[in-house]
Write a protein that holds these residues in place. Structure first.
Motif, PDB file in Angstrom:
ATOM      1  N   HIS A 130      17.326 -11.756 -30.732  1.00  0.00           N
ATOM      2  CA  HIS A 130      17.788 -12.127 -29.398  1.00  0.00           C
ATOM      3  C   HIS A 130      19.198 -11.631 -29.074  1.00  0.00           C
ATOM      4  O   HIS A 130      19.418 -11.108 -27.967  1.00  0.00           O
ATOM      5  CB  HIS A 130      17.693 -13.639 -29.208  1.00  0.00           C
ATOM      6  N   PRO A 131      20.174 -11.791 -29.972  1.00  0.00           N
ATOM      7  CA  PRO A 131      21.512 -11.263 -29.629  1.00  0.00           C
ATOM      8  C   PRO A 131      21.499  -9.758 -29.370  1.00  0.00           C
ATOM      9  O   PRO A 131      22.219  -9.270 -28.484  1.00  0.00           O
ATOM     10  CB  PRO A 131      22.355 -11.617 -30.860  1.00  0.00           C
ATOM     11  N   ARG A 132      20.683  -9.034 -30.107  1.00  0.00           N
ATOM     12  CA  ARG A 132      20.615  -7.586 -29.910  1.00  0.00           C
ATOM     13  C   ARG A 132      19.955  -7.240 -28.579  1.00  0.00           C
ATOM     14  O   ARG A 132      20.382  -6.303 -27.885  1.00  0.00           O
ATOM     15  CB  ARG A 132      19.853  -6.937 -31.072  1.00  0.00           C
ATOM     16  N   VAL A 133      18.922  -7.981 -28.226  1.00  0.00           N
ATOM     17  CA  VAL A 133      18.270  -7.747 -26.939  1.00  0.00           C
ATOM     18  C   VAL A 133      19.231  -8.065 -25.797  1.00  0.00           C
ATOM     19  O   VAL A 133      19.334  -7.311 -24.823  1.00  0.00           O
ATOM     20  CB  VAL A 133      16.984  -8.594 -26.821  1.00  0.00           C
ATOM     21  N   ARG A 134      19.962  -9.179 -25.923  1.00  0.00           N
ATOM     22  CA  ARG A 134      20.923  -9.538 -24.868  1.00  0.00           C
ATOM     23  C   ARG A 134      22.013  -8.480 -24.725  1.00  0.00           C
ATOM     24  O   ARG A 134      22.397  -8.113 -23.609  1.00  0.00           O
ATOM     25  CB  ARG A 134      21.533 -10.907 -25.163  1.00  0.00           C
ATOM     26  N   ALA A 135      22.514  -8.011 -25.857  1.00  0.00           N
ATOM     27  CA  ALA A 135      23.588  -7.015 -25.811  1.00  0.00           C
ATOM     28  C   ALA A 135      23.114  -5.722 -25.167  1.00  0.00           C
ATOM     29  O   ALA A 135      23.820  -5.125 -24.342  1.00  0.00           O
ATOM     30  CB  ALA A 135      24.118  -6.750 -27.220  1.00  0.00           C
ATOM     31  N   ARG A 136      21.914  -5.279 -25.519  1.00  0.00           N
ATOM     32  CA  ARG A 136      21.385  -4.044 -24.945  1.00  0.00           C
ATOM     33  C   ARG A 136      21.088  -4.223 -23.463  1.00  0.00           C
ATOM     34  O   ARG A 136      21.337  -3.317 -22.650  1.00  0.00           O
ATOM     35  CB  ARG A 136      20.119  -3.619 -25.704  1.00  0.00           C
ATOM     36  N   THR A 137      20.574  -5.396 -23.095  1.00  0.00           N
ATOM     37  CA  THR A 137      20.310  -5.683 -21.685  1.00  0.00           C
ATOM     38  C   THR A 137      21.604  -5.631 -20.880  1.00  0.00           C
ATOM     39  O   THR A 137      21.653  -5.037 -19.794  1.00  0.00           O
ATOM     40  CB  THR A 137      19.657  -7.065 -21.546  1.00  0.00           C
ATOM     41  N   ALA A 138      22.652  -6.256 -21.393  1.00  0.00           N
ATOM     42  CA  ALA A 138      23.942  -6.250 -20.696  1.00  0.00           C
ATOM     43  C   ALA A 138      24.484  -4.834 -20.574  1.00  0.00           C
ATOM     44  O   ALA A 138      25.079  -4.469 -19.546  1.00  0.00           O
ATOM     45  CB  ALA A 138      24.936  -7.145 -21.441  1.00  0.00           C
ATOM     46  N   GLU A 139      24.288  -4.038 -21.597  1.00  0.00           N
ATOM     47  CA  GLU A 139      24.747  -2.646 -21.573  1.00  0.00           C
ATOM     48  C   GLU A 139      24.033  -1.854 -20.474  1.00  0.00           C
ATOM     49  O   GLU A 139      24.671  -1.102 -19.718  1.00  0.00           O
ATOM     50  CB  GLU A 139      24.484  -2.018 -22.939  1.00  0.00           C
ATOM     51  N   LEU A 140      22.728  -2.023 -20.373  1.00  0.00           N
ATOM     52  CA  LEU A 140      21.966  -1.308 -19.344  1.00  0.00           C
ATOM     53  C   LEU A 140      22.324  -1.798 -17.944  1.00  0.00           C
ATOM     54  O   LEU A 140      22.418  -1.007 -17.002  1.00  0.00           O
ATOM     55  CB  LEU A 140      20.472  -1.480 -19.601  1.00  0.00           C
ATOM     56  N   ALA A 141      22.510  -3.108 -17.796  1.00  0.00           N
ATOM     57  CA  ALA A 141      22.887  -3.654 -16.486  1.00  0.00           C
ATOM     58  C   ALA A 141      24.260  -3.147 -16.063  1.00  0.00           C
ATOM     59  O   ALA A 141      24.487  -2.820 -14.890  1.00  0.00           O
ATOM     60  CB  ALA A 141      22.871  -5.182 -16.532  1.00  0.00           C
ATOM     61  N   ALA A 142      25.192  -3.062 -17.016  1.00  0.00           N
ATOM     62  CA  ALA A 142      26.535  -2.583 -16.696  1.00  0.00           C
ATOM     63  C   ALA A 142      26.531  -1.116 -16.280  1.00  0.00           C
ATOM     64  O   ALA A 142      27.409  -0.672 -15.534  1.00  0.00           O
ATOM     65  CB  ALA A 142      27.450  -2.781 -17.900  1.00  0.00           C
ATOM     66  N   ALA A 143      25.536  -0.370 -16.748  1.00  0.00           N
ATOM     67  CA  ALA A 143      25.445   1.054 -16.408  1.00  0.00           C
ATOM     68  C   ALA A 143      24.774   1.300 -15.061  1.00  0.00           C
ATOM     69  O   ALA A 143      24.759   2.429 -14.567  1.00  0.00           O
ATOM     70  CB  ALA A 143      24.670   1.797 -17.498  1.00  0.00           C
ATOM     71  N   ALA A 144      24.220   0.253 -14.448  1.00  0.00           N
ATOM     72  CA  ALA A 144      23.534   0.401 -13.158  1.00  0.00           C
ATOM     73  C   ALA A 144      24.544   0.664 -12.046  1.00  0.00           C
ATOM     74  O   ALA A 144      25.703   0.248 -12.131  1.00  0.00           O
ATOM     75  CB  ALA A 144      22.731  -0.851 -12.848  1.00  0.00           C
ATOM     76  N   PRO A 145      24.146   1.373 -10.981  1.00  0.00           N
ATOM     77  CA  PRO A 145      25.038   1.583  -9.837  1.00  0.00           C
ATOM     78  C   PRO A 145      25.500   0.258  -9.247  1.00  0.00           C
ATOM     79  O   PRO A 145      24.824  -0.767  -9.364  1.00  0.00           O
ATOM     80  CB  PRO A 145      24.159   2.354  -8.844  1.00  0.00           C
ATOM     81  N   SER A 146      26.649   0.273  -8.591  1.00  0.00           N
ATOM     82  CA  SER A 146      27.235  -0.968  -8.078  1.00  0.00           C
ATOM     83  C   SER A 146      26.393  -1.614  -6.986  1.00  0.00           C
ATOM     84  O   SER A 146      26.524  -2.807  -6.716  1.00  0.00           O
ATOM     85  CB  SER A 146      28.648  -0.693  -7.539  1.00  0.00           C
ATOM     86  N   ASP A 147      25.520  -0.820  -6.338  1.00  0.00           N
ATOM     87  CA  ASP A 147      24.681  -1.378  -5.282  1.00  0.00           C
ATOM     88  C   ASP A 147      23.231  -1.563  -5.749  1.00  0.00           C
ATOM     89  O   ASP A 147      22.313  -1.659  -4.938  1.00  0.00           O
ATOM     90  CB  ASP A 147      24.712  -0.493  -4.039  1.00  0.00           C
ATOM     91  N   ALA A 148      23.038  -1.637  -7.058  1.00  0.00           N
ATOM     92  CA  ALA A 148      21.682  -1.725  -7.595  1.00  0.00           C
ATOM     93  C   ALA A 148      21.128  -3.135  -7.497  1.00  0.00           C
ATOM     94  O   ALA A 148      21.861  -4.127  -7.496  1.00  0.00           O
ATOM     95  CB  ALA A 148      21.669  -1.281  -9.056  1.00  0.00           C
ATOM     96  N   VAL A 149      19.803  -3.203  -7.414  1.00  0.00           N
ATOM     97  CA  VAL A 149      19.071  -4.440  -7.665  1.00  0.00           C
ATOM     98  C   VAL A 149      18.486  -4.276  -9.063  1.00  0.00           C
ATOM     99  O   VAL A 149      17.610  -3.436  -9.284  1.00  0.00           O
ATOM    100  CB  VAL A 149      17.956  -4.670  -6.632  1.00  0.00           C
ATOM    101  N   VAL A 150      19.010  -5.031 -10.014  1.00  0.00           N
ATOM    102  CA  VAL A 150      18.575  -4.925 -11.402  1.00  0.00           C
ATOM    103  C   VAL A 150      17.503  -5.973 -11.657  1.00  0.00           C
ATOM    104  O   VAL A 150      17.733  -7.169 -11.462  1.00  0.00           O
ATOM    105  CB  VAL A 150      19.752  -5.111 -12.373  1.00  0.00           C
ATOM    106  N   VAL A 151      16.336  -5.521 -12.069  1.00  0.00           N
ATOM    107  CA  VAL A 151      15.212  -6.416 -12.340  1.00  0.00           C
ATOM    108  C   VAL A 151      14.995  -6.482 -13.844  1.00  0.00           C
ATOM    109  O   VAL A 151      14.708  -5.472 -14.478  1.00  0.00           O
ATOM    110  CB  VAL A 151      13.923  -5.932 -11.640  1.00  0.00           C
ATOM    111  N   ASN A 152      15.168  -7.671 -14.393  1.00  0.00           N
ATOM    112  CA  ASN A 152      14.957  -7.880 -15.819  1.00  0.00           C
ATOM    113  C   ASN A 152      13.541  -8.398 -16.028  1.00  0.00           C
ATOM    114  O   ASN A 152      13.223  -9.532 -15.660  1.00  0.00           O
ATOM    115  CB  ASN A 152      15.978  -8.898 -16.332  1.00  0.00           C
TER     116      ASN A 152
END
Length: 400
Positions: free
Chosen positions: A95-117
């Motif tokens: 779980h910590p690894r999944v959360r960290a990778r998820t946060a990394e991908l979300a942070a890389a999204a454009p500032s006007d993105a709709v991020v769907v997890n």
């Protein structure tokens, strides 16, 4: 948990196995959403050569590996199935690894993105409050069983076991801001997803990025909605997550908090602060990032009795156009704070005054549809009702 660290809109998408969640995820991606697939990340963090796989082998032994040295998911499942300690040990690795990778991908999204997890077990692991919005895909169990047998070749007994191991529909609905039914044709599902994207997600994203609340301009009374308390609970959980580690009192107030009372379809929430300086500090930014920006200007409650001095507060609103809500940040034990709780509890306890207030609301909504005029027109009634409420409080020993 997912921590909202920027203005990008974070949407949680979930649904039971065989519900058609992947079809919704794919359609949102076509519309322009940045989709983060939790299952894909879960496989990535335990891929051959990864630190995650090495830690799993250290914990459970080589028996969880296949002949090629990759993770044998069936073997691992046999080890942890029915063993709470083993399951928690595995979750502590992945779980910590999944959360960290998820946060990394979300942070890389454009500032006007709709991020769907896209998270199959979003409800089961309690992630709902970490998103701006939760979308649940719901499909009848019989349809899901048929799809699992037909499309995945899954034996009926295995399909039933998988479905039984997940949250049921009632639990998912309780966590859902949006429920998409997928019992019909694919075209119908696509139409519902397109409407959600156009009418709610895009304007919600724009509002979050602009720090703007969605505010209805006209007063439209709706009949009592028995789901208002449940809707409040979802918002309150989101607020508590946003302000953590602060442990602030959050209360459902206003007409939607009084059972059986018609009201504007706006959820009023009181957030208790120690001072207005606290409300003006980092708390305001945390709420804005969670989708509750502060409304500009200075705000006061009308004092009771009139002329006793203004009751200052801070005022935030929901950026979600599909769920208007107001947050009243009031200082603990202040007159405005106490008054909001007293009036709610008195109206809950007194059916006659509740009926009188409902009659007044209907008359004013018809004659003063503008929100500001509507609120002001209620003042004389509340001046009198405040006295009755104070008498009730003294007689019953009420405390906020």
């Amino acid at each position: 948990m997912i921590r909202l660290t920027g203005p990008v809109l974070m949407v949680g998408l979930t649904g039971g196995i065989g519900s058609g969640k992947s079809a919704v995820s794919a359609r949102l991606a076509e519309r322009g959403a940045v989709v983060i697939d939790a299952d894909r990340i879960a496989r990535e963090v335990v891929a051959p050569g990864s630190a995650g796989l090495a830690e799993i082998v250290a914990a459970f032994g080589d028996r969880v590996l296949d002949a090629d040295g990759a993770l044998d998911r069936a073997a691992l499942g046999a080890v942890v199935f029915g063993d709470e300690v083993a399951r928690r040990r595995l979750e502590a690795i992945t779980h910590p690894r999944v959360r960290a990778r998820t946060a990394e991908l979300a942070a890389a999204a454009p500032s006007d993105a709709v991020v769907v997890n896209d998270v199959p077990l979003l409800v089961e692991v309690g992630l709902a409050p970490t998103y701006h919005l939760v979308v649940v895909v719901q499909t009848a169990v019989a349809t899901r069983l048929e799809r699992l047998e037909r499309d995945r070749g899954m034996p009926r007994a295995e399909a039933e076991r998988r479905i039984a191991a997940q949250a049921d529909d009632a639990r998912r609905r309780a966590a859902a801001d949006v429920v998409l039914s997928n019992d019909g044709a694919l075209d119908e599902l696509h139409a519902a997803v397109d409407a959600l994207w156009r009418d709610r997600l895009l304007p919600y994203e724009r509002n979050v990025r602009a720090g703007r609340a969605a505010r209805p301009e006209r007063v439209l009374l709706t009949e009592p909605d028995p789901t208002w308390p449940q809707q409040y609970a979802r918002l309150a959980a989101r607020i508590r997550h946003a302000v953590a580690p602060a442990d602030l009192r959050v209360d459902h107030i206003g007409s939607t908090a009084v059972p059986g009372l018609a009201a504007k379809d706006v959820i009023d929430i009181q957030v208790t602060v120690s001072s207005l300086d606290e409300a003006d500090g980092p708390l305001a930014e945390r709420l804005a990032r969670a989708g509750f920006p502060r409304l500009p200007g200075d705000w006061w409650d009308s004092p009771r009795p009139a002329g006793s001095g203004r009751w200052a507060k801070r005022f935030h609103g929901s950026a979600d156009p599909g769920r208007p809500a107001y947050l009243h940040l009031r200082v603990a034990d202040s007159p405005g704070w106490r008054y909001a709780l007293l009036m709610r509890d008195h109206l809950r306890a007194d059916p006659d005054q509740r009926a009188a207030y409902l009659l007044l609301k209907r008359e004013l909504a018809a004659s003063a549809p503008d929100s500001g005029a509507y609120a002001t027109a209620k003042d004389p009634w509340f001046d009198e009702e405040h006295l009755r409420a104070e008498e009730w409080a003294a007689q019953t020993g009420w405390r906020p």
